[in-house]
Scaffold this active site. Structure first.
Site, short mmCIF file in Angstrom:
data_model
loop_
_atom_site.label_atom_id
_atom_site.label_comp_id
_atom_site.label_asym_id
_atom_site.label_seq_id
_atom_site.Cartn_x
_atom_site.Cartn_y
_atom_site.Cartn_z
N CYS A 422 0.81 -1.22 0.00
CA CYS A 422 0.00 0.00 0.00
C CYS A 422 0.84 1.26 0.00
O CYS A 422 0.49 2.25 -0.64
CB CYS A 422 -0.96 -0.01 1.17
SG CYS A 422 -0.16 -0.21 2.77
N HIS A 466 -1.98 0.66 7.14
CA HIS A 466 -2.33 0.94 5.76
C HIS A 466 -1.92 2.37 5.41
O HIS A 466 -1.78 3.22 6.29
CB HIS A 466 -3.85 0.76 5.59
CG HIS A 466 -4.29 0.73 4.16
ND1 HIS A 466 -3.73 -0.09 3.23
CD2 HIS A 466 -5.29 1.39 3.52
CE1 HIS A 466 -4.33 0.08 2.06
NE2 HIS A 466 -5.29 0.98 2.21
N ASP A 482 -8.10 5.59 -2.14
CA ASP A 482 -7.25 4.46 -1.73
C ASP A 482 -6.75 3.76 -2.98
O ASP A 482 -7.45 2.93 -3.56
CB ASP A 482 -8.03 3.50 -0.84
CG ASP A 482 -7.11 2.48 -0.20
OD1 ASP A 482 -5.94 2.36 -0.65
OD2 ASP A 482 -7.54 1.80 0.74
#
Lengths: 669, 331
Positions: A422, A466, A482
């Site tokens: 991520c 994250h 995201d």
């Protein structure tokens, strides 16, 4: 003393000492997990030596031999830890002290020194682990330890080990209610009483205020719990569970860092428009040893954490003034639907556009191409979608073990390796957006969490760490994007454990599937254990002043309820009346004793008929199945009573007879 | 002034706090009221340890540390209860106390009875005056145990059993429970026999009769053994010839003269210059000597005039008279 008895005594000393050694080994064993190998080995060797001495009946080693060994061991400790102060060193020395004390045990006093030292070493083990298995092991150890201590108290008659264990269990059963009461009611103070040694909070993982490739992916391997959450109402959907922690805006080509706050700069007026009712929840945060809190986006401003003062920033971060070194529990609220800083003047957003010069030329070129392909007045979403589409369509991979990247990290990632975690996606996305002139920033925190169906708690682990991005437009304000979701949507929809295919050794993949299937019995078992573990944490480990206050308040409010209170008052009145009745009864000691006797027999089904005198009663009681002693006692009791009551007279005075009756009474039970 | 205060303190402590009382007849039950308890040195160490553990748990915020500390403390409280109960409701009774000679150790047999359903372990007994009790005894549930405590018998007369102290530290040794008991028992202490022994008074009434010394020299044949005949008078040669196992019987040498001649142990006949205790010692020695030689003897001491006879009862009567001579009010 005959030689046979002497031999018996020796074997008894032997067995007692071996029991004590077993207890000491149980005390020391959990420490072997974290002590240097040589200390564990030395402690074991010492115990073995002592066991051999006991077993063979040899003499204890002389002091001139023990002192150099002890001094050498202390020197070894200094070599291993480079200090003689601190928690870890203290534990190591205590362990060695306990082992050596066993070799230097001569008098009964030394036995107590060994057991008391064992108690303390047991306590120090909690510095490393306070889990349920540890507690169970401690209970077992305590049983053996107390039995060993008890064994040394016998004189001639020594019951079997099982019997002694039973006596210890009896002590424990007597102690348990009092211990529980003390645990619940003893006033708790929030520690520490004084400054903790520097190593008190070592070895804790958590988010950092900088992000380089590899920061989060290393965190993702950690199964440690970051925090637990209980929602007051329904749990929001998994895609909405973004726990915001740190906002990173400065980029040096490799590492993202927080935007430093300039001294004396006026705080911005941050315009927030929240819609709908806030979601309320309670967080139990594990000690992170950092100041960052992770809060569901977007946190309502009225946050308070017991025991800490809070700060917040323009980037909607919340942090404490002191690092969080113990578990804290706090209530928070979040608005899932909000608009942040819409209508802000673009000038004030200029610094969210900065990029370091001379890095990632191919990325900048890509941004130019994408920008050119989009109409100039297109909304920022269109630019964002162009990037996300690229991620989605051009064979990018989501992996925990990304290949290494060079100086131009984003170039390498975007065009060569195409595999990342991520942090890579968020970082590359923000660089691309900034290159296209859209203010953007990286947000780190946690995403998702695992909901335990047993107790409803949501557990967020370090592996849920994250990174995502925010882009700004004048109409929409800051909006969450995201980029990882473009590549691995399941990462966000479910959680990480299931998003990443884990290699299963030895063909255990079906077992893993079993674990990941929430309906399987294995998963159910896991959830049940996790729920138990959570209540263990909430009620045993984390029974802090706040929890104590709220629990006692809950108790008092339970009794504050009028029906409960009325019931309690009624019971109290009833008891008082009974007592009063008892006190009012004629104070004839003889009649009281007789009445007590009759009540006792009534319990065996041999109550006295109103017409029965002591003599006929005695005749009937003779038919009762009971021991000879009891029959003799009953016979004597009734005989004596008859004599006293009907004036037949006896050799003893009345008071002496009454005393005899009193002593007889328990024997007739 | 200080002495008075100290005496008052002692009296208060013994009578009010420890409830020391005179002997109680028969079986005595140790009620909870009579059992006292204090922490031992180890118990105090344990209290300090608990404090240290509490501080450690507080400082490092160890939930389980609190649990361990509180549990250990509660175990100590449980130990206190169990230690007190290890003594409470134990029944005590005095047993036999055979007479001894002054200078010997008097033995007091004491019985501990446990009428409860729990075993009592490691109960230490001793006389209060002797300091820490050195004898340990266990009494199983519903059982009896006997102990024998010895006390030096220094003077003749009745020796009342000293006060007994019972101590226990069972089960964990953190507390010491104790209780006092004055057993209703006494030992008769005979005067010490004179040493070295002086020969029996040889010039008794017998010599005046012309029968020679009270001797055993006039062998008059053998007769069947009668209970009470001294071993040394057994006619071993005859016995050996007729093995008792084969139908023979024990036979005793029979002497003449002994029955006629009277051995008289007369207190009044002792030299005047001897002091009282010396005289009693000599009489005691003579009684023993005569008994050992199975000579019937007459015994005269003040109003006592026993015999002539020999045997256990006669000996006991004579020795009791000697033991209690001049001690008024002791019977």
């Amino acid at each position: 003393m005959s030689s046979a008895r002497l031999a018996l005594r020796l074997t008894r000393d032997k067995s007692d000492t071996l029991l004590l050694l077993a207890a000491s080994l149980m005390v020391l064993a959990p420490h072997f997990a974290h002590l240097p190998l040589w200390i564990s080995a030395l402690a074991c060797a010492t115990l073995l030596w002592r066991a051999a001495i006991t077993w063979l009946g040899k003499r204890m080693p002389p002091t001139w031999l023990l002192v150099p060994i002890a001094v050498a061991a202390m020197a070894g400790v200094y070599r291993s830890y480079h200090t003689l102060l601190g928690r870890e060193v203290g534990v190591a020395m205590l362990v060695l002290l306990l082992a050596f004390k066993l070799l230097e045990m001569h008098a009964r006093r030394d036995l107590f020194v060994v057991t008391f030292l064992s108690f303390f070493v047991l306590l120090t083990n909690f510095l490393y682990s306070q889990s349920m298995p540890t507690a169970l092991w401690t209970v077992l150890t305590l049983l053996v330890l107390l039995t060993a201590q008890q064994s040394f108290q016998y004189t001639s008659l020594v019951p079997t080990l099982a019997h002694r264990l039973r006596i210890t269990l009896k002590v424990g059963a007597l102690a348990a209610p009092l211990a529980l009461l003390l645990f619940v009611a003893f006033p708790r103070i929030q520690g520490p009483l004084w400054g903790l040694p520097g190593d008190a909070n070592s070895a804790r993982s958590g988010l950092n205020d900088s992000m380089a490739p590899g920061t989060l992916s290393s965190l993702a391997q950690s199964d440690d719990i970051a925090f637990r959450v209980r929602f007051a109402g329904a749990v929001p959907a998994q895609q909405q569970l973004y726990w915001r922690s740190i906002v990173l805006g400065d980029y040096d080509g490799r590492t993202w860092t927080r935007v430093p706050r300039k001294r004396g700069l006026q705080r911005l007026e941050v315009a927030i428009h929240a819609r709908g009712a806030p979601v309320r929840y309670e967080t139990t945060m594990e000690p992170s040893n950092t100041r960052w809190l992770a809060l569901l986006e977007l946190a309502a401003p009225d946050l308070s954490v017991p025991g800490f003062r809070l700060r917040d920033s323009d980037e909607m971060e919340q942090f404490t003034t002191e690092p969080v070194t113990h578990r804290v529990r706090y209530d928070a609220a979040a608005y899932l639907d909000y608009t942040l800083q819409a209508g802000e003047s673009p000038q004030r957003m200029m610094h969210w556009l900065e990029l370091p010069a001379g890095f990632n030329p191919r990325t900048l070129a890509l941004a130019q191409r994408l920008r050119a392909a989009t109409p100039a007045d297109a909304p920022v979403q269109q630019l964002s979608n162009a990037v996300l589409t690229r991620f989605r369509t051009q064979d990018y991979r989501y992996t925990l073990e990304p290949p290494l990247t060079g100086a131009n990290a984003v170039d390498d990632f975007l065009f060569t390796t195409r595999a990342g975690f991520c942090e890579h996606y968020a970082g590359a996305y923000v660089v691309l957006m900034r290159a296209m002139g859209v203010p953007a920033r990286v947000v780190t925190g946690y995403q998702g969490g695992e909901r335990n169906p047993v107790d409803g708690y949501l557990t967020v682990r370090q592996s849920d760490a994250h990174a995502w991005a925010e882009i700004w437009s004048q109409q929409g304000g800051w909006q969450r994007v995201d980029p990882t979701a473009a590549v691995a949507p399941e990462r966000v929809e479910r959680n990480l454990a299931r998003a990443l295919p884990r290699p299963a050794p030895f063909g255990l993949a079906p077992l893993l599937d079993l674990q990941n299937n929430p309906d399987s019995w294995l998963a159910q078992l896991r959830f049940a254990y996790a729920a138990l573990n959570n209540s263990w944490n909430q009620w045993v480990l984390d029974y802090n002043p706040d929890r104590q206050r709220s629990f006692l308040e809950e108790l008092s409010s339970m009794f504050g309820h009028w029906r409960t209170a009325l019931g309690a008052v009624l019971v109290a009145v009833l008891l008082a009346v009974l007592r009063w009745q008892r006190a009012r009864r004629p104070v004839d000691a003889l009649e009281a004793l007789y009445a007590a006797f009759c009540r006792q027999q009534l319990r065996h089904g041999y109550g006295r008929a109103p017409s029965e005198g002591p003599r006929s009663y005695a005749a009937r009681l003779r038919t009762m199945p009971a021991s000879t002693e009891k029959h003799a006692a009953m016979e004597q009791f009734l005989h004596l009573y008859g004599m006293l009551k009907y004036g037949a007279g006896g050799t003893e005075s009345r008071s002496a007879s009454l005393a005899t009756l009193t002593t007889l009474l328990p024997l007739c039970r | 002034m200080a002495g008075v205060l100290h005496a008052l303190y002692k009296k208060g402590r013994d009578q009010w706090l420890f409830q020391l009382r005179d002997s109680e007849p028969g079986t005595v039950t140790l009620t909870m009221r009579r059992v006292f308890i204090v922490p031992t040195r180890a118990g105090m160490m344990f209290a300090v340890l608990l404090l240290v553990m509490l501080v450690g748990a507080l400082n490092y915020n160890l939930g389980l540390g609190f649990a361990l500390t509180f549990f250990a403390g509660a175990c100590a409280v449980a130990d206190m209860v169990l230690t007190a109960r290890n003594l409470a409701l134990l029944q005590l009774a005095p047993g036999r106390a055979p007479p001894v000679f002054a200078g010997e150790e008097a033995q007091f047999d004491l019985y501990l009875r446990n009428r409860s359903r729990r075993d009592r372990y490691a109960v230490w007994l001793g006389f209060q005056a002797d300091g820490e009790p050195r004898q340990a005894v266990d009494v199983v549930a519903g059982g009896d145990s006997a102990v024998s405590l010895s006390a030096p018998a220094r003077q003749r007369g009745w020796l009342v059993a000293p006060r007994v102290r019972l101590v226990t530290r069972f089960p964990l040794g953190l507390f010491k429970a104790w209780s006092y008991w004055q057993p209703d028992a006494r030992v008769l202490v005979y005067p010490a026999p004179e040493w070295p022994a002086v020969a029996l008074p040889s010039s008794g009434a017998a010599s005046e009769d012309g029968h020679g010394t009270v001797g055993l020299d006039n062998f008059a044949g053998i007769r069947p053994y009668q209970a009470g005949d001294p071993m040394r008078h057994l006619a071993w040669r005859q016995i050996a010839r007729h093995d008792p196992a084969l139908g023979g019987q024990l036979v005793t040498k029979h002497f003449e003269g002994g029955a006629v001649a009277e051995l008289a142990l007369d207190f009044a006949a002792l030299p005047l210059q001897m002091d009282l205790e010396q005289k009693l010692s000599r009489m005691t020695g003579w009684v023993m000597e005569a008994e050992q030689r199975a000579l019937p003897y007459r015994f005269r001491l003040a109003q006592h005039d026993y015999g002539p006879a020999h045997g256990e009862a006669h000996r006991a009567a004579c020795l009791q008279a000697l033991a209690l001579f001049g001690l008024d009010g002791q019977r």
